[in-house]
Every structure is written in structure tokens, then in C-alpha cells.
Design an enzyme around this catalytic site. Structure first.
Site, mmCIF file in Angstrom:
data_model
loop_
_atom_site.group_PDB
_atom_site.id
_atom_site.type_symbol
_atom_site.label_atom_id
_atom_site.label_comp_id
_atom_site.label_asym_id
_atom_site.label_seq_id
_atom_site.Cartn_x
_atom_site.Cartn_y
_atom_site.Cartn_z
ATOM 1 N N LYS A 197 -9.282 72.692 49.673
ATOM 2 C CA LYS A 197 -10.251 72.831 50.957
ATOM 3 C C LYS A 197 -9.750 71.749 52.072
ATOM 4 C CE LYS A 197 -13.488 70.445 52.144
ATOM 5 N NZ LYS A 197 -13.296 70.597 53.792
ATOM 6 N N ASP A 243 -16.821 73.167 54.267
ATOM 7 C CA ASP A 243 -17.461 71.853 54.699
ATOM 8 C C ASP A 243 -17.562 70.928 53.300
ATOM 9 O OD1 ASP A 243 -19.842 72.823 53.879
ATOM 10 O OD2 ASP A 243 -20.657 72.949 55.740
ATOM 11 N N GLU A 283 -8.204 58.335 48.906
ATOM 12 C CA GLU A 283 -7.546 57.418 49.900
ATOM 13 C C GLU A 283 -8.710 57.491 50.860
ATOM 14 O OE1 GLU A 283 -4.673 56.109 49.418
ATOM 15 O OE2 GLU A 283 -3.750 57.064 47.736
ATOM 16 N N CYS A 325 -5.865 56.037 59.260
ATOM 17 C CA CYS A 325 -6.513 54.982 58.308
ATOM 18 C C CYS A 325 -5.873 53.522 58.218
ATOM 19 C CB CYS A 325 -6.972 55.622 57.098
ATOM 20 S SG CYS A 325 -5.566 56.211 56.263
#
Length: 481
Positions: free
Chosen positions: A174, A206, A249, A282
Site C-alpha cells: 500500500k 489511505d 521505520e 527522516c
């Protein structure tokens, strides 16, 4: 406008079970560029069922055949690299030259590195000479639900799909509904490579929909998720009832510790790294900790670097930064910039609003705050935009304390010419990765964090083992096949 409303399930492009259209917005123009469908429970169930049915056959496919298919995928990926670059640039705003040189190549880099790492991977290993009839088997975990973000689309898709395919797991992907075009193209590549039906499946959706459905699904053995810490916590809770493995993560708030003896390019290098990909990484070094004797100099270098940083459309060539991905991200970043001013940080470059020459698109001014206290909101929350906070320190001990004073623990950075100091500080930093003096981590190095930055490792042998279960067997006949 591109039509990408079909899902890839059981080796076929299929229509969604029910219409639920979602427009993909080009962040450079704020105009729709594509339409997808958001999947529902029936679509998720169909994809999981296909992966479940394909699992045993794929698990026992000779490893040479699995490797050959991944190599074929790599050839296709490289042949269609320009299509991928255009898709990523359109969906999430990476400038086209950056998309070609960094975003697309992140995918091919990981595919090659996993192929290399898997060469020496043993699925059957002896326990030791003390137990000659014991074997430890590394077996594919089963059906994996993979939920990937929008900021580095192919980096994250390949970090999950490729090792799972190599070891014999099957998957349901997804991708982010905000930036789904690259994943749709990747599914086309998987189909072209000829992977068996059901081994790879992709359903757009979503988080509250398909994301949650995968997290709670009883036939999914593992969730591999990259995204926000908030979403990671929800996924962990959703997955708990079915005891599935959850690999996360998540976010980061990296500290870049610049000691007085750092090389002369350390501040500029760190500032550019913070702004790269419009700050949407990140592992960005968003907190610059500078030893007091070089603090004023560092603030000035960071200011100059920010003011020289060009901002422009993702569709234009050049070394500029593009927009952030969405209106929601733009609004969040603006709120946090305002919060920094409100809490007393000294604004030395950038600030609220778009750059003066841009009146449309989700463009953020490269922003630098000085005199930041680590308790301020901008030093504690992940902004995910081109915003740098500079914090002074007096001693090594203080620098380590400030760096570790965060809920996150993904990547920290150290700049010093003193090797003993670098090693000493690296040992004390509470993060999954430490990069020093601008040297990137090598191929096959594990990517992952401590604390609220997650609990998994991706890349290299660690990323391959992530998709395996470990089985201990006694009474093994070492002479039998």
C-alpha cells in the site's frame, strides 16, 4: 490527467470493488495530475488471499529463479528510469534533476545491494560443532503488508519488496495515496518481469482504510511500515491482536554536532543536507549543535547558505529545492516556523510564507533559526521541511546530552578532526546510525533507529533477515538433501 484507478492483484490489473476516487495533486502547481481509487475491505482481502495462495509455491521456488527475476526487474527499472523520475517529480515535488540523480537511483542502488547481500545468505545453517544434527532454518515469514511513504517513494518500496521477494515471502503493497504514481509504475515493472501471480500485489488506499485493514488482517504475518511515529504507534496497536511482526521505520530529529576542530565545510554541508529533498527526510540533520567558539561563524554560514538556496518548480531543471508534498505539510511547517518565532528563537533566514517569486505551489522558504533552546517546539518536533535549528554548546558532555534529549533516535552526525573524540561520541549517541565528517554509510549498512524512530532495520543482511522466521531443528540428517 493520468488514470491510475486499477489495482494489481494476483498478476492482473483489476478495478476496485467499489468506486472511491482520489485526486493526486502536483505540489508545484496545486493542480490535479492523476486520479486513483482508494481500496476497501474487499480489495484488501483479495490481495491478501492472492499473496496467501502464492506463498508456498514462491517459498519453495529455487533461489536461483527468484534471483533471476529480481535481476530482470533491475534491468526493467533501469530501462524505464526516466518514466520513474517524471512520476516522482510530479507526485511529490522532487526537482526533476534531483529525481533522476537521487530518487530513482535510490531504488536501483538497493536492488543491486540486496542481490549482492543475498549471494552469501544461507537459509540453512549449522548450530555449531557441539550439535552436528541441529540446523537453524531461516524461512520466509509469509504474507507481508508493506506501507510506504511519499518522501522517498522508490527508496522505501525497494527496501521492502526486494528482500521479501528474495527470501520467498509474498507481499501486499500500500503506497502513499499522496504519491502513488511511482508505485503504480513499479507494479507495472513487476508484471513485466514475470513474477508469479500473487507474489506481489498492490492496492492503493489511505491509512485508516487499507493501512488499517492490513494491520489487523489475520492472514498477514508481518507489517513493514515507514512513516510517522504517530501512525507507527497506531499500527502497532492494531497489529497486536493477531501477534504479527511489526517493523517500523519512523521519524527523526537528528543532531549534527560540530566541534571547534570540524573542517571548514562542515556547517555548509550540514545546512545543505538539512534542506535536501526540501527537508523531507527522516534522517535530516535538523538540529545543528555548534561549539561556542565557532557558533557565530556557523550561524553566518548557515544564513548565507539558506539565502543562496534556490526554490522552484519540480518540473524545471537545476539544483534548486522543490515544494513540499501537500497543503497539509505546508500548513504544518508554517505553524512550526511561527511557533519558533513565538518561543523566542532568532530567525536569521527564511521565515513564514512562500518565497517572494512564487505565489502558487507548496513552496517553503529555506529557514534558519539561531539561539534555539532544545526544549523549544522546533527542536523537539519533526518539522519535515527545510528548517534548521542551531543550538550552541560548551562541552562534549553537554553536546551529547542535548543530542540525546529527544524522543527520537534515528541518525546523528559528528564533525571533528579528533578520531578518538568521534569514536567516543558515536558510542554515546542514542541512535541507530551515526555519520561522521560527511562520510556516508556504506552499501549494505542497516538503516533504522532507536526509541520513537522505530524498531526495524532495512538494508543489507539485516534487511533480508527482517523478512525471515527462525526455525530450530534437531535430528537433522546432514547427509540427506
Amino acid at each position: 490527467m493520468l488514470d491510475r484507478r486499477k489495482f494489481y492483484i494476483n498478476g492482473e490489473w483489476v478495478d476496485p470493488s467499489a468506486p472511491n476516487e482520489f485526486e493526486v495533486i502536483d505540489p508545484s502547481t496545486e493542480e490535479p495530475c492523476a486520479v486513483i481509487a482508494l481500496g476497501g475491505q474487499a480489495d484488501t482481502d483479495a490481495a491478501v488471499a492472492a499473496a496467501r495462495a502464492a506463498f508456498e509455491g514462491w517459498m519453495f521456488t529455487p533461489r536461483e529463479e527468484r534471483v533471476a527475476l529480481v535481476r530482470k526487474l533491475l534491468d526493467i527499472y533501469e530501462a524505464r528510469a526516466e518514466e520513474m523520475a517524471q512520476a516522482i517529480s510530479m507526485e511529490m515535488g522532487a526537482p526533476i534533476d534531483f529525481s533522476r540523480s537521487q530518487q530513482v537511483t535510490a531504488g536501483s542502488w538497493h536492488i543491486r545491494n540486496f542481490l549482492k547481500a543475498y549471494e552469501g545468505f544461507e537459509h540453512e545453517r549449522p548450530l555449531g560443532p557441539h550439535a552436528p544434527e541441529d540446523r537453524i532454518l531461516y524461512e520466509p515469514i509469509g504474507v507481508v503488508g508493506m506501507i510506504t511513504p511519499w518522501n522517498w517513494p522508490m527508496n522505501q518500496v525497494t527496501l521492502k519488496v526486494i528482500p521479501a521477494m528474495l527470501v520467498g515471502a509474498t507481499c501486499v503493497l500500500k503506497p502513499s495515496e499522496i504519491a502513488p504514481l511511482s508505485a503504480h509504475l513499479f507494479a507495472e515493472m513487476m508484471d513485466e518481469a514475470g513474477f508469479p501471480k500473487g507474489v506481489f500485489n498492490m492496492v492503493h488506499g489511505d491509512g485508516p482504510g487499507v493501512g488499517t485493514q492490513l494491520s489487523v488482517h489475520p492472514d498477514v504475518e508481518m507489517i513493514s511500515f515507514t512513516g510517522s511515529t504517530r501512525a507507527g504507534a497506531l499500527i502497532s496497536k492494531n497489529a497486536a491482536d493477531t501477534f504479527k511482526r511489526v517493523s517500523l521505520e519512523l521519524g527523526g530529529k537528528g543532531a549534527n554536532i560540530i566541534f571547534a576542530d570540524a573542517d571548514e565545510k562542515a556547517v555548509k554541508r550540514g545546512t545543505l543536507h538539512c534542506f535536501s529533498n526540501s527537508g523531507q527526510s527522516c534522517n535530516a540533520p535538523t538540529r545543528m549543535l555548534v561549539e561556542r567558539s565557532r557558533y557565530d561563524e556557523a550561524v553566518e554560514i548557515a544564513r548565507e547558505t539558506a539565502e543562496k538556496m534556490a526554490v522552484g518548480s519540480a518540473h524545471e531543471p537545476g539544483r534548486h529545492i522543490g515544494p513540499v508534498v501537500s497543503q497539509a505539510q505546508f500548513d504544518k511547517i508554517q505553524r512550526l516556523i511561527e511557533k519558533g518565532i513565538e518561543e523566542g528563537a532568532r530567525l536569521v533566514a527564511g521565515g513564514p510564507g512562500r518565497p517572494e517569486h512564487l505565489n502558487r505551489g507548496y513552496f517553503v522558504r529555506p529557514t534558519v533559526f539561531a539561539d534555539v533552546d532544545n526544549s523549544m517546539t522546533i527542536a523537539q518536533e519533526e518539522i519535515f521541511g527545510p528548517v534548521l535549528s542551531i543550538i550552541p554548546f560548551e562541552t562534549e558532555e553537554e553536546a551529547i546530552r542535548i543530542a540525546n534529549d529527544t524522543i527520537y533516535g534515528l541518525t546523528n552526525y559528528v564533525q571533528s578532526q579528533d578520531g578518538a573524540r568521534r569514536n567516543r561520541v558515536a558510542r554515546r549517541l542514542r541512535s541507530g546510525m551515526v555519520e561522521m565528517n560527511g562520510k556516508p554509510r556504506g552499501a549494505g549498512s542497516p538503516f533504522g533507529g532507536y526509541k520513537a524512530s522505530g524498531n526495524g532495520r532495512e538494508g543489507g543482511i539485516w534487511g533480508i533477515e527482517e523478512f525471515c522466521e527462525v526455525k530450530a531443528v534437531s535430528g537433522w540428517d546432514p547427509n540427506a538433501p
